[in-house]
Design a protein around this motif. Structure first.
Motif, short mmCIF file in Angstrom:
data_model
loop_
_atom_site.label_atom_id
_atom_site.label_comp_id
_atom_site.label_asym_id
_atom_site.label_seq_id
_atom_site.Cartn_x
_atom_site.Cartn_y
_atom_site.Cartn_z
N HIS A 181 0.80 -1.22 0.00
CA HIS A 181 0.00 0.00 0.00
C HIS A 181 0.84 1.28 0.00
O HIS A 181 0.32 2.38 0.21
CB HIS A 181 -0.97 -0.03 1.18
CG HIS A 181 -2.08 -1.01 0.97
ND1 HIS A 181 -1.96 -2.34 1.32
CD2 HIS A 181 -3.29 -0.88 0.40
CE1 HIS A 181 -3.07 -2.98 0.98
NE2 HIS A 181 -3.89 -2.11 0.42
N GLY A 182 2.16 1.14 -0.21
CA GLY A 182 3.00 2.31 -0.40
C GLY A 182 3.42 3.06 0.85
O GLY A 182 3.81 4.23 0.77
N CYS A 183 3.36 2.42 2.00
CA CYS A 183 3.76 3.08 3.24
C CYS A 183 5.29 3.13 3.30
O CYS A 183 5.95 2.09 3.26
CB CYS A 183 3.21 2.32 4.45
SG CYS A 183 3.52 3.15 6.02
N THR A 184 5.84 4.33 3.41
CA THR A 184 7.29 4.50 3.34
C THR A 184 7.96 4.81 4.68
O THR A 184 9.16 5.03 4.72
CB THR A 184 7.63 5.64 2.37
OG1 THR A 184 7.04 6.86 2.85
CG2 THR A 184 7.15 5.33 0.96
N PHE A 185 7.20 4.81 5.77
CA PHE A 185 7.79 5.15 7.07
C PHE A 185 7.77 3.95 8.02
O PHE A 185 7.67 4.09 9.23
CB PHE A 185 7.10 6.37 7.69
CG PHE A 185 5.61 6.24 7.85
CD1 PHE A 185 5.06 5.77 9.03
CD2 PHE A 185 4.77 6.61 6.81
CE1 PHE A 185 3.69 5.67 9.18
CE2 PHE A 185 3.40 6.51 6.95
CZ PHE A 185 2.85 6.03 8.14
N CYS A 230 15.20 1.76 9.71
CA CYS A 230 14.36 2.97 9.71
C CYS A 230 14.89 4.05 10.63
O CYS A 230 14.13 4.89 11.10
CB CYS A 230 12.94 2.61 10.14
SG CYS A 230 11.94 1.95 8.84
N GLY A 231 16.17 4.02 10.94
CA GLY A 231 16.72 5.09 11.76
C GLY A 231 17.01 4.67 13.18
O GLY A 231 17.04 3.49 13.51
N THR A 232 17.19 5.67 14.03
CA THR A 232 17.58 5.43 15.41
C THR A 232 16.39 5.60 16.35
O THR A 232 15.44 6.32 16.05
CB THR A 232 18.70 6.41 15.83
OG1 THR A 232 18.22 7.75 15.65
CG2 THR A 232 19.95 6.19 15.01
N ARG A 233 16.50 4.93 17.48
CA ARG A 233 15.45 5.03 18.50
C ARG A 233 15.27 6.48 18.93
O ARG A 233 16.21 7.26 18.98
CB ARG A 233 15.81 4.19 19.73
CG ARG A 233 15.86 2.73 19.47
CD ARG A 233 14.50 2.13 19.67
NE ARG A 233 14.56 0.72 19.35
CZ ARG A 233 13.73 -0.16 19.81
NH1 ARG A 233 12.78 0.20 20.62
NH2 ARG A 233 13.83 -1.42 19.45
N VAL A 234 14.05 6.81 19.29
CA VAL A 234 13.70 8.15 19.74
C VAL A 234 13.73 8.17 21.26
O VAL A 234 13.17 7.28 21.91
CB VAL A 234 12.29 8.53 19.21
CG1 VAL A 234 11.81 9.82 19.83
CG2 VAL A 234 12.31 8.61 17.71
N GLU A 250 -3.23 4.46 9.90
CA GLU A 250 -4.63 4.11 9.63
C GLU A 250 -5.04 4.25 8.17
O GLU A 250 -5.73 3.38 7.64
CB GLU A 250 -5.56 4.84 10.58
CG GLU A 250 -5.38 4.32 12.00
CD GLU A 250 -6.44 4.78 12.96
OE1 GLU A 250 -7.51 5.25 12.52
OE2 GLU A 250 -6.19 4.65 14.18
N PRO A 251 -4.60 5.30 7.45
CA PRO A 251 -4.94 5.35 6.02
C PRO A 251 -4.37 4.17 5.22
O PRO A 251 -4.84 3.88 4.13
CB PRO A 251 -4.34 6.68 5.56
CG PRO A 251 -4.24 7.51 6.79
CD PRO A 251 -3.96 6.54 7.90
N PHE A 252 -3.38 3.50 5.78
CA PHE A 252 -2.80 2.32 5.14
C PHE A 252 -3.46 1.03 5.62
O PHE A 252 -3.03 -0.07 5.29
CB PHE A 252 -1.29 2.26 5.40
CG PHE A 252 -0.54 3.40 4.78
CD1 PHE A 252 -0.19 3.37 3.43
CD2 PHE A 252 -0.20 4.52 5.52
CE1 PHE A 252 0.49 4.42 2.84
CE2 PHE A 252 0.48 5.58 4.94
CZ PHE A 252 0.82 5.53 3.60
N GLY A 253 -4.51 1.17 6.44
CA GLY A 253 -5.28 0.01 6.89
C GLY A 253 -4.67 -0.76 8.04
O GLY A 253 -4.93 -1.95 8.19
N ARG A 278 12.27 12.03 9.12
CA ARG A 278 10.96 11.38 9.26
C ARG A 278 10.92 10.48 10.48
O ARG A 278 11.83 9.71 10.73
CB ARG A 278 10.69 10.55 8.01
CG ARG A 278 9.38 9.79 8.01
CD ARG A 278 8.25 10.78 7.76
NE ARG A 278 7.02 10.16 7.38
CZ ARG A 278 6.05 9.82 8.23
NH1 ARG A 278 6.19 9.98 9.50
NH2 ARG A 278 4.92 9.33 7.77
N PHE A 279 9.85 10.60 11.26
CA PHE A 279 9.59 9.60 12.29
C PHE A 279 9.06 8.35 11.60
O PHE A 279 8.21 8.43 10.71
CB PHE A 279 8.55 10.09 13.30
CG PHE A 279 9.09 11.12 14.26
CD1 PHE A 279 10.04 10.78 15.20
CD2 PHE A 279 8.65 12.43 14.20
CE1 PHE A 279 10.55 11.73 16.09
CE2 PHE A 279 9.14 13.39 15.07
CZ PHE A 279 10.09 13.03 16.02
#
Length: 138
Positions: free
Chosen positions: A46-50, A69-73, A89-92, A111-112
């Protein structure tokens, strides 16, 4: 490899190439493995990039490999945590473990991102069987 997480439920390591290696273990390890694989494939479709992109999965060893996906916050407001998880949610998908520990920050684009989908729910209900008396959901 650098160890990131070692608990009763999972061992997570980051390889020298930056890829994340997650081995499922403990209670319901197979079900959690199957669910994370299903949800990550759904999100990619569904194209979710994060979220992490699933690169490999091995049902025999209950191990997945994803991109990083990066480092812990360490610091983020509760309001922003809710906003980040609401973006699924928009990605179901509903995460169902929506805490700061499952958010990373990707420096390349500021990006988070969200990780750890073993308890996530597909909003169409397709990854959870119907409860007794509900009949067929689909």
């Amino acid at each position: 490899m650098h160890e990131v997480k070692d608990t009763a439920r999972a061992l997570v390591r980051i390889g020298y190439d930056g890829r994340v290696h997650k081995s499922f273990r403990g209670h319901q390890a197979k079900e959690r493995f199957d669910n994370e694989v299903l949800v990550l494939k759904h999100l990619e479709k569904h194209g979710c990039t994060f979220v992490p992109r699933l690169l490999e999965c091995d049902p025999a060893t209950l191990k997945i490999v994803t991109d990083n996906c990066g480092t812990r916050v360490d610091h983020i407001s509760e309001e922003r945590v809710k906003e980040v998880f609401a973006e699924l949610e928009p990605f179901g998908v509903r995460h169902d473990d929506a805490f700061m520990r499952n958010i990373t920050y990707r420096n390349t684009d500021g990006r988070f991102c969200i990780i750890d989908f073993e308890f996530a729910t597909l909003l169409d209900g397709s990854n959870h069987p119907p409860m007794p008396g509900e009949g067929n959901r689909g």
